[in-house]
Design a protein around this motif. Structure first.
Motif, PDB file in Angstrom:
ATOM      1  N   ARG A  81      71.012   5.676 187.387  1.00 24.40           N
ATOM      2  CA  ARG A  81      70.817   5.835 185.938  1.00 24.40           C
ATOM      3  C   ARG A  81      69.472   6.456 185.607  1.00 24.40           C
ATOM      4  O   ARG A  81      69.364   7.302 184.717  1.00 24.40           O
ATOM      5  CB  ARG A  81      70.952   4.468 185.259  1.00 24.40           C
ATOM      6  CG  ARG A  81      70.593   4.449 183.776  1.00 24.40           C
ATOM      7  CD  ARG A  81      71.052   3.176 183.101  1.00 24.40           C
ATOM      8  NE  ARG A  81      70.611   1.984 183.816  1.00 24.40           N
ATOM      9  CZ  ARG A  81      69.394   1.459 183.722  1.00 24.40           C
ATOM     10  NH1 ARG A  81      68.479   2.040 182.945  1.00 24.40           N
ATOM     11  NH2 ARG A  81      69.078   0.364 184.378  1.00 24.40           N
ATOM     12  N   VAL A  82      68.423   6.069 186.316  1.00 23.11           N
ATOM     13  CA  VAL A  82      67.073   6.536 185.994  1.00 23.11           C
ATOM     14  C   VAL A  82      66.789   7.911 186.577  1.00 23.11           C
ATOM     15  O   VAL A  82      66.204   8.779 185.911  1.00 23.11           O
ATOM     16  CB  VAL A  82      66.030   5.523 186.503  1.00 23.11           C
ATOM     17  CG1 VAL A  82      64.610   6.057 186.296  1.00 23.11           C
ATOM     18  CG2 VAL A  82      66.199   4.195 185.785  1.00 23.11           C
ATOM     19  N   LEU A  83      67.206   8.153 187.802  1.00 26.78           N
ATOM     20  CA  LEU A  83      66.852   9.397 188.492  1.00 26.78           C
ATOM     21  C   LEU A  83      67.949  10.454 188.453  1.00 26.78           C
ATOM     22  O   LEU A  83      67.733  11.573 188.911  1.00 26.78           O
ATOM     23  CB  LEU A  83      66.486   9.102 189.950  1.00 26.78           C
ATOM     24  CG  LEU A  83      65.316   8.123 190.150  1.00 26.78           C
ATOM     25  CD1 LEU A  83      65.048   7.918 191.634  1.00 26.78           C
ATOM     26  CD2 LEU A  83      64.057   8.636 189.454  1.00 26.78           C
ATOM     27  N   GLY A  84      69.097  10.108 187.912  1.00 29.22           N
ATOM     28  CA  GLY A  84      70.180  11.078 187.852  1.00 29.22           C
ATOM     29  C   GLY A  84      71.044  11.010 189.101  1.00 29.22           C
ATOM     30  O   GLY A  84      70.646  10.484 190.140  1.00 29.22           O
ATOM     31  N   SER A  85      72.226  11.572 189.000  1.00 22.90           N
ATOM     32  CA  SER A  85      73.199  11.428 190.077  1.00 22.90           C
ATOM     33  C   SER A  85      72.774  12.122 191.363  1.00 22.90           C
ATOM     34  O   SER A  85      72.947  11.591 192.460  1.00 22.90           O
ATOM     35  CB  SER A  85      74.559  11.971 189.626  1.00 22.90           C
ATOM     36  OG  SER A  85      74.443  13.341 189.255  1.00 22.90           O
ATOM     37  N   TYR A  86      72.176  13.335 191.256  1.00 22.09           N
ATOM     38  CA  TYR A  86      71.839  14.081 192.475  1.00 22.09           C
ATOM     39  C   TYR A  86      70.671  13.447 193.231  1.00 22.09           C
ATOM     40  O   TYR A  86      70.748  13.189 194.433  1.00 22.09           O
ATOM     41  CB  TYR A  86      71.530  15.539 192.126  1.00 22.09           C
ATOM     42  CG  TYR A  86      72.740  16.313 191.672  1.00 22.09           C
ATOM     43  CD1 TYR A  86      73.750  16.647 192.558  1.00 22.09           C
ATOM     44  CD2 TYR A  86      72.879  16.691 190.337  1.00 22.09           C
ATOM     45  CE1 TYR A  86      74.882  17.339 192.135  1.00 22.09           C
ATOM     46  CE2 TYR A  86      73.996  17.381 189.901  1.00 22.09           C
ATOM     47  CZ  TYR A  86      74.997  17.707 190.802  1.00 22.09           C
ATOM     48  OH  TYR A  86      76.105  18.387 190.379  1.00 22.09           O
ATOM     49  N   VAL A  87      69.582  13.213 192.499  1.00 17.67           N
ATOM     50  CA  VAL A  87      68.428  12.580 193.141  1.00 17.67           C
ATOM     51  C   VAL A  87      68.787  11.165 193.570  1.00 17.67           C
ATOM     52  O   VAL A  87      68.437  10.719 194.677  1.00 17.67           O
ATOM     53  CB  VAL A  87      67.220  12.544 192.185  1.00 17.67           C
ATOM     54  CG1 VAL A  87      66.064  11.795 192.827  1.00 17.67           C
ATOM     55  CG2 VAL A  87      66.798  13.955 191.819  1.00 17.67           C
ATOM     56  N   GLY A  88      69.502  10.469 192.728  1.00 21.43           N
ATOM     57  CA  GLY A  88      69.904   9.113 193.048  1.00 21.43           C
ATOM     58  C   GLY A  88      70.750   9.049 194.307  1.00 21.43           C
ATOM     59  O   GLY A  88      70.534   8.199 195.176  1.00 21.43           O
ATOM     60  N   LYS A  89      71.707   9.972 194.430  1.00 23.62           N
ATOM     61  CA  LYS A  89      72.562   9.965 195.621  1.00 23.62           C
ATOM     62  C   LYS A  89      71.780  10.359 196.869  1.00 23.62           C
ATOM     63  O   LYS A  89      72.020   9.824 197.956  1.00 23.62           O
ATOM     64  CB  LYS A  89      73.740  10.914 195.421  1.00 23.62           C
ATOM     65  CG  LYS A  89      74.803  10.365 194.473  1.00 23.62           C
ATOM     66  CD  LYS A  89      76.015  11.281 194.367  1.00 23.62           C
ATOM     67  CE  LYS A  89      77.087  10.652 193.477  1.00 23.62           C
ATOM     68  NZ  LYS A  89      78.281  11.525 193.360  1.00 23.62           N
ATOM     69  N   GLY A  90      70.850  11.286 196.710  1.00 21.36           N
ATOM     70  CA  GLY A  90      70.032  11.673 197.854  1.00 21.36           C
ATOM     71  C   GLY A  90      69.219  10.499 198.381  1.00 21.36           C
ATOM     72  O   GLY A  90      69.101  10.283 199.591  1.00 21.36           O
ATOM     73  N   LEU A  91      68.689   9.705 197.464  1.00 21.91           N
ATOM     74  CA  LEU A  91      67.907   8.548 197.873  1.00 21.91           C
ATOM     75  C   LEU A  91      68.802   7.421 198.391  1.00 21.91           C
ATOM     76  O   LEU A  91      68.393   6.640 199.245  1.00 21.91           O
ATOM     77  CB  LEU A  91      67.050   8.075 196.708  1.00 21.91           C
ATOM     78  CG  LEU A  91      65.927   9.059 196.343  1.00 21.91           C
ATOM     79  CD1 LEU A  91      65.265   8.657 195.039  1.00 21.91           C
ATOM     80  CD2 LEU A  91      64.885   9.120 197.452  1.00 21.91           C
ATOM     81  N   LEU A  92      70.033   7.367 197.902  1.00 21.13           N
ATOM     82  CA  LEU A  92      70.965   6.370 198.442  1.00 21.13           C
ATOM     83  C   LEU A  92      71.341   6.701 199.887  1.00 21.13           C
ATOM     84  O   LEU A  92      71.584   5.811 200.691  1.00 21.13           O
ATOM     85  CB  LEU A  92      72.221   6.292 197.573  1.00 21.13           C
ATOM     86  CG  LEU A  92      72.058   5.601 196.218  1.00 21.13           C
ATOM     87  CD1 LEU A  92      73.354   5.635 195.435  1.00 21.13           C
ATOM     88  CD2 LEU A  92      71.598   4.155 196.407  1.00 21.13           C
ATOM     89  N   VAL A  93      71.381   8.002 200.199  1.00 19.31           N
ATOM     90  CA  VAL A  93      71.606   8.404 201.587  1.00 19.31           C
ATOM     91  C   VAL A  93      70.480   7.860 202.464  1.00 19.31           C
ATOM     92  O   VAL A  93      70.709   7.377 203.585  1.00 19.31           O
ATOM     93  CB  VAL A  93      71.702   9.932 201.712  1.00 19.31           C
ATOM     94  CG1 VAL A  93      71.695  10.368 203.178  1.00 19.31           C
ATOM     95  CG2 VAL A  93      72.962  10.445 201.026  1.00 19.31           C
ATOM     96  N   ILE A 137      70.622   5.289 205.717  1.00 15.86           N
ATOM     97  CA  ILE A 137      69.937   5.511 206.998  1.00 15.86           C
ATOM     98  C   ILE A 137      69.070   4.307 207.355  1.00 15.86           C
ATOM     99  O   ILE A 137      69.045   3.854 208.502  1.00 15.86           O
ATOM    100  CB  ILE A 137      69.087   6.791 206.933  1.00 15.86           C
ATOM    101  CG1 ILE A 137      69.987   8.023 206.796  1.00 15.86           C
ATOM    102  CG2 ILE A 137      68.199   6.926 208.176  1.00 15.86           C
ATOM    103  CD1 ILE A 137      69.236   9.309 206.529  1.00 15.86           C
ATOM    104  N   SER A 138      68.368   3.769 206.368  1.00 18.41           N
ATOM    105  CA  SER A 138      67.502   2.614 206.604  1.00 18.41           C
ATOM    106  C   SER A 138      68.309   1.399 207.034  1.00 18.41           C
ATOM    107  O   SER A 138      67.926   0.669 207.959  1.00 18.41           O
ATOM    108  CB  SER A 138      66.719   2.286 205.328  1.00 18.41           C
ATOM    109  OG  SER A 138      65.919   3.378 204.923  1.00 18.41           O
ATOM    110  N   ILE A 139      69.425   1.172 206.362  1.00 22.00           N
ATOM    111  CA  ILE A 139      70.255   0.021 206.697  1.00 22.00           C
ATOM    112  C   ILE A 139      70.889   0.199 208.072  1.00 22.00           C
ATOM    113  O   ILE A 139      70.976  -0.757 208.859  1.00 22.00           O
ATOM    114  CB  ILE A 139      71.329  -0.205 205.611  1.00 22.00           C
ATOM    115  CG1 ILE A 139      70.660  -0.567 204.281  1.00 22.00           C
ATOM    116  CG2 ILE A 139      72.303  -1.293 206.026  1.00 22.00           C
ATOM    117  CD1 ILE A 139      71.627  -0.704 203.121  1.00 22.00           C
TER     118      ILE A 139
END
Length: 507
Positions: free
Chosen positions: A305-317, A321-323
């Motif tokens: 919601r805060v960073l937008g779908s593209y940036v948000g999804k990139g950071l979720l990737v 990786i971390s998990i």
């Protein structure tokens, strides 16, 4: 004096011969790899993404302020572990320490408890990917069935990597931890900056109890219930565990008595500071905390919601990786524990599990065994409607038991420990022990809450299995048959030395 006693009294090497073993695996881990192992296990991405929703429901946003208390408590526990690792730097950590400093029966029990912890926590970690991250990342409806399938696949991939190459596993983890460090810092900064720029950053939320009644919020609770504030500690207690994985790889670490304690403490401090900043950012951007608490993926929702779908999804990737890295380290540590106990003929099917495969240089059979057990654990929990809560609760209860037993051992034996090879608590020993004991007693009392019935059931079932096998070992070999390789009684050794000095002085 035995070889082990001589090594403890005056040895300065970091080999394993003084403990009755031969060096079977390559000693090639440096400081950063050891730090990455501790950091990768204590993954803030994993812990916070898994447990943040539970904290909102049980304690509201105000529950995040339990985090710094947990950091201090777990740091003191890590320092105690470091003091033991500097004295007995061999694979098996608490199993080895308690077997050699107390007695092999108690050591075996601790080894079995550690094994049950690693078998459940790897499932809890990987289940987080399937249940809270991938549904948001790929926009599909998460169910118990597809979470089960995805988790099983992730467990298989991690087991294959650990079984086939320790070096490749370490490299993957080093890269993943570096990405997690950089990525979590970047993510936290972006959340603060974008939130402030858009005017949605609300620090008042940090002190809200959300839908949780404020009356009696800080109460300790009753005989079978914990108060709302107390339940908030579970997020930090679930997240900041596993730093001892660095000690479990001591036989593969260069200068482990110095490197391992430093790596464990630095991992806890670094994760503690970064995790607190991230929690503040996410909570200040929560909007309506009551509505967010109803989401299955609250942290992912805030990021998108805060960073937008593209940036948000990139950071979720990056979070995925971390998990994955966290689960990889757990699999690595679990395989080492199984192998270490099998090496001492203390584990079922030890003849198969004590082998280091020459072609891979890894305990391949132990890695496969841990994978099979983790799949069984997944099957037991995955059909539950609250699988994630049950998994993370069991994965919080078990290390608390391990830490409490290990700190108790240190308290009893601190006057007769073998000399350190690189790390000492010194004048900080008393305050570190006081904080550790107070924290661990408080943490264990939280688990009297009736909501933890299922995790306690898992613990009791695994204890029953372990008790049956321990009974078999005692009947077949007796207590004397469980002595550790080249084991010595430290108290008797010290008494003998003191008597020798006294006799020499009298002469």
């Amino acid at each position: 004096m035995s070889q082990a006693a001589r090594g403890s009294a005056g040895g300065t090497g970091d080999g394993v011969s003084e403990f009755g073993y031969s060096q079977q695996m390559k000693r090639e881990l440096g400081w950063y790899t050891s730090f990455a192992v501790a950091f990768g296990f204590v993954s803030i991405a994993t812990g916070i993404f898994t447990a943040y929703g539970s904290v909102l429901n049980s304690s509201g946003p105000l529950g995040i302020w339990t985090w710094p208390v947990v950091v201090v408590g777990q740091l003191c526990v890590a320092l105690v572990f470091g003091a033991l690792a500097a004295r007995i730097p061999v694979s098996g950590y608490a199993y080895q320490w308690i077997s050699r400093l107390a007695n092999p029966v108690l050591g075996w029990i601790m080894g079995w408890v550690s094994f049950t912890f690693l078998a459940v926590v790897v499932v809890a970690v990987d289940y987080t990917i399937a249940s809270t991250i991938l549904p948001v990342l790929f926009q599909y409806q998460g169910t118990s069935a597809n979470a089960w399938v995805v988790t099983a696949g992730v467990l298989l991939l991690q087991a294959v990597l650990v079984a086939l190459s320790t070096r490749a596993t370490q490299r993957v983890n080093n890269v993943a931890v570096t990405m997690q460090l950089v990525g979590m810092v970047l993510l936290t900064v972006l959340l603060f900056v974008v939130g402030a720029a858009t005017g949605v950053l609300d620090f008042g939320t940090l002190f809200s109890t959300g839908d949780v009644p404020s009356e009696g919020y800080f109460a300790l609770g009753g005989l079978t219930s914990a108060g709302p504030w107390s339940l908030g500690f579970l997020m930090g207690a679930f997240t900041i565990v596993g730093f001892e994985a660095a000690a479990n790889l001591a036989e593969e670490t260069r200068d482990p008595a110095r490197v391992v304690p430093k790596a464990m403490a630095q991992a806890v401090v670094g994760l503690g500071v970064l995790g607190m900043l991230f929690l503040i950012a996410v909570t200040a951007l929560a909007g309506d905390p009551a509505a967010l608490a109803r989401s299955d993926t609250p942290v992912a929702d805030v990021i998108a919601r805060v960073l937008g779908s593209y940036v948000g999804k990139g950071l979720l990737v990056l979070v995925v990786i971390s998990i994955f890295s966290c689960g990889l380290v757990i699999s690595l540590s679990g395989a080492r524990l199984v192998w270490a106990m099998a090496r001492d003929k203390r584990f079922p099917a030890w003849r198969l599990l004590n082998r280091v495969t020459p072609a891979t240089g890894t305990p391949l059979n132990a890695s496969v065994f841990l994978f099979v057990v983790s799949q069984i654990v997944l099957g037991l929990f995955a059909s539950s409607t609250q699988a994630l809560f049950s998994l993370f609760s069991a994965a919080t209860l078990l290390p608390a038991l391990i830490y409490a037993a290990t700190v108790a051992l240190y308290l009893v034996k601190r006057r007769s420990l073998p000399p350190s090879k690189g790390f000492r608590l010194g004048r900080w020993e008393a305050p570190v022990l006081v904080v550790s004991v107070v924290w661990l007693v408080y943490e264990l009392l939280i688990f009297r809450d009736a909501s933890f019935a299922e995790p306690w059931l898992y613990v009791l079932v695994m204890f029953a299995i372990g008790a049956a096998y321990l009974g078999y070992l005692l009947v077949r070999h007796g207590v004397s048959g469980l002595s550790m390789p080249d084991m010595h009684d430290i108290d008797k050794t010290l008494d003998h030395d003191q008597q020798g000095v006294a006799a020499g002085g009298g002469a």
